[in-house]
Write a protein that holds these residues in place. Structure first.
Motif, short mmCIF file in Angstrom:
data_model
loop_
_atom_site.label_atom_id
_atom_site.label_comp_id
_atom_site.label_asym_id
_atom_site.label_seq_id
_atom_site.Cartn_x
_atom_site.Cartn_y
_atom_site.Cartn_z
N UNK A 58 0.84 -1.21 0.00
CA UNK A 58 0.00 0.00 0.00
C UNK A 58 0.86 1.24 0.00
N UNK A 59 0.21 2.38 -0.31
CA UNK A 59 0.90 3.67 -0.36
C UNK A 59 2.15 3.62 -1.25
N UNK A 60 2.08 2.82 -2.31
CA UNK A 60 3.17 2.65 -3.29
C UNK A 60 4.48 2.13 -2.68
N UNK A 61 4.36 1.45 -1.53
CA UNK A 61 5.56 0.95 -0.87
C UNK A 61 5.60 -0.57 -0.93
N UNK A 114 0.77 4.13 6.39
CA UNK A 114 1.55 2.97 6.84
C UNK A 114 1.92 3.09 8.31
N UNK A 115 2.27 4.30 8.72
CA UNK A 115 2.62 4.55 10.12
C UNK A 115 1.48 4.08 11.03
N UNK A 116 0.26 4.47 10.68
CA UNK A 116 -0.91 4.12 11.52
C UNK A 116 -1.17 2.63 11.51
N UNK A 117 -1.21 2.09 10.29
CA UNK A 117 -1.55 0.68 10.11
C UNK A 117 -0.53 -0.22 10.84
N UNK A 152 18.77 1.87 6.85
CA UNK A 152 17.87 2.60 5.97
C UNK A 152 17.26 1.59 5.01
N UNK A 153 15.92 1.53 4.94
CA UNK A 153 15.28 0.49 4.12
C UNK A 153 14.60 1.07 2.88
N UNK A 154 15.08 2.25 2.45
CA UNK A 154 14.64 2.84 1.18
C UNK A 154 15.90 3.35 0.48
N UNK A 155 15.83 3.48 -0.85
CA UNK A 155 17.02 3.86 -1.63
C UNK A 155 17.34 5.34 -1.47
N UNK A 200 28.79 -3.13 -1.09
CA UNK A 200 28.40 -4.52 -1.39
C UNK A 200 27.62 -4.54 -2.71
N UNK A 201 26.82 -5.57 -2.93
CA UNK A 201 26.14 -5.72 -4.22
C UNK A 201 25.06 -4.68 -4.51
N UNK A 202 24.43 -4.79 -5.68
CA UNK A 202 23.38 -3.83 -6.02
C UNK A 202 22.00 -4.42 -5.71
N UNK A 203 21.11 -3.53 -5.32
CA UNK A 203 19.75 -3.87 -4.87
C UNK A 203 18.79 -2.86 -5.47
N UNK A 204 17.48 -3.16 -5.35
CA UNK A 204 16.46 -2.21 -5.81
C UNK A 204 15.48 -1.91 -4.69
N UNK A 205 15.39 -0.65 -4.33
CA UNK A 205 14.49 -0.21 -3.25
C UNK A 205 13.55 0.86 -3.77
N UNK A 206 12.43 1.06 -3.07
CA UNK A 206 11.62 2.25 -3.33
C UNK A 206 12.44 3.44 -2.80
N UNK A 207 12.21 4.64 -3.35
CA UNK A 207 13.09 5.76 -2.97
C UNK A 207 12.86 6.29 -1.55
N UNK A 208 13.96 6.72 -0.94
CA UNK A 208 13.90 7.48 0.31
C UNK A 208 13.51 8.89 -0.10
N UNK A 209 12.35 9.32 0.36
CA UNK A 209 11.82 10.60 -0.08
C UNK A 209 12.10 11.67 0.95
N UNK A 210 12.60 12.80 0.46
CA UNK A 210 12.90 13.89 1.38
C UNK A 210 11.64 14.70 1.60
N UNK A 211 11.48 15.17 2.82
CA UNK A 211 10.33 16.00 3.13
C UNK A 211 10.60 17.43 2.68
N UNK A 212 9.82 17.88 1.70
CA UNK A 212 10.14 19.19 1.14
C UNK A 212 9.47 20.34 1.92
N UNK A 213 8.71 19.96 2.97
CA UNK A 213 8.02 21.03 3.71
C UNK A 213 8.99 21.89 4.51
#
Ligand code: SAH
Length: 213
Positions: A58-61, A114-117, A152-155, A200-213
Motif C-alpha cells: 500500500x501507499x506505493x511501498x 503505513x505509520x498508523x496501520x 535505511x530500508x529505502x534507496x 556490497x552488491x546492487x539492490x532495488x528499493x523504493x526511494x527514500x523521499x525527502x520531506x520538502x516542507x
C-alpha cells in the motif's frame, strides 16, 4: 489468518534458501524462521509470503525481499541491547527482525497511512519497538542519538549527513545508495571524524523521499 505448522515449514525452507544465497548469521536465520511474514502483508499475497520476493504493502511501498532484510541485518551486526534506528518502518517486518535479535528499536516512517496501520499491527502482535515516529528519516532522530546501528530500508540518492553524525564510535550505518539501482553501503564510525566505507552488491528499493516542507 493465523500461524500454522505449514507456515513454519515454509519459513524453514525460506531460511535454507537465504543460507544458500550466502546469509551465514545464525541469529538472523533464526529470526526468519520464527517471524510470521504472511501476517505482515495483505492476505491476497499469503500464498507467496515465504518466497524470496518483495510485495506491495500500500501507499506505493513494498515489504523488502527476505534476502535483502537478512543481508542488511547481517551487515548491521546487531547484539542484544543495541540501540538501533530504522528509517522506513513500512510493513514492520524489518523492525520485527531487529526486535527478535533483542535490539531496542526506534523506527521512522513518513507515510501516515503505513505509520498508523503498522502501529496497530505491532500492538496486535505484541511487538514492542521503543518508539515508532511519523516523520522524515533524512534527519534521523537526534534526541535519541547516538545509535549502535542505523538501517535505511529505502534507496537514498545520497547519504544523509545527519545519520552519520548520530552513530556511536564503533556504530554501523547500513544504507542502499543510488537512484534507480542502489549499492548496499556500510559505514563504520572509527572515531568522531573518521568513517570506514564498504560497498556490497546492487539492490532495488523504493526511494527514500525527502520531506520538502
Ligand atoms: N522495512 C520495510 C521497508 C518498506 S519500503 C519493510 O520491510 O516493510 C521503504 C519505506 O520507507 C516505505 O514505507 C516508505 O514510506 C519509507 N520512507 C521513504 N522515505 C522515507 C523518509 N524520508 N523517512 C522515513 N521513511 C521513509
Amino acid at each position: 489468518m493465523n500461524d500454522t505448522l505449514k507456515h513454519h515449514g515454509l519459513r524453514n525452507k525460506l531460511a535454507a534458501v537465504l543460507q544458500k544465497k550466502g546469509i551465514t548469521n545464525k541469529k538472523v536465520l533464526d529470526a526468519i524462521r520464527v517471524i510470521p511474514r504472511h501476517l505482515f502483508i495483505d492476505s491476497s499475497f499469503e500464498g507467496h509470503a515465504y518466497q524470496d520476493k518483495a510485495f506491495p504493502i500500500g501507499a506505493e511501498q513494498t515489504i523488502s525481499q527476505p534476502y535483502t532484510v537478512a543481508f542488511q541485518t547481517e551487515l548491521l551486526e546487531v547484539k542484544p541491547g543495541h540501540k538501533i534506528l530504522e528509517i522506513g518502518t513500512g510493513s514492520g517486518y524489518q523492525t520485527a527482525v531487529l526486535l527478535t535479535l533483542r535490539a531496542s528499536v526506534y523506527s521512522i516512517e513518513r507515510q501516515l497511512e503505513l505509520f498508523k496501520k503498522t502501529n496497530i499491527f505491532f500492538k496486535k502482535m505484541g511487538y514492542r519497538p521503543k518508539k515508532v515516529i511519523f516523520g522524515d528519516g533524512y534527519k534521523g532522530l537526534p534526541q535519541e542519538a547516538p545509535f549502535d546501528g542505523i538501517i535505511v530500508t529505502a534507496g537514498a540518492p545520497e547519504v544523509p549527513k545527519a545519520l552519520l553524525s548520530q552513530l556511536k564510535v564503533g556504530g554501523r550505518l547500513v544504507i542502499p545508495v543510488g537512484v534507480n539501482e542502489q549499492i548496499m553501503t556500510l559505514f563504520v564510525r572509527k572515531s568522531l571524524k573518521e568513517f570506514e566505507k564498504k560497498e556490497y552488491g546492487s539492490f532495488r528499493f523504493v526511494p527514500l523521499l525527502e520531506n520538502k516542507n
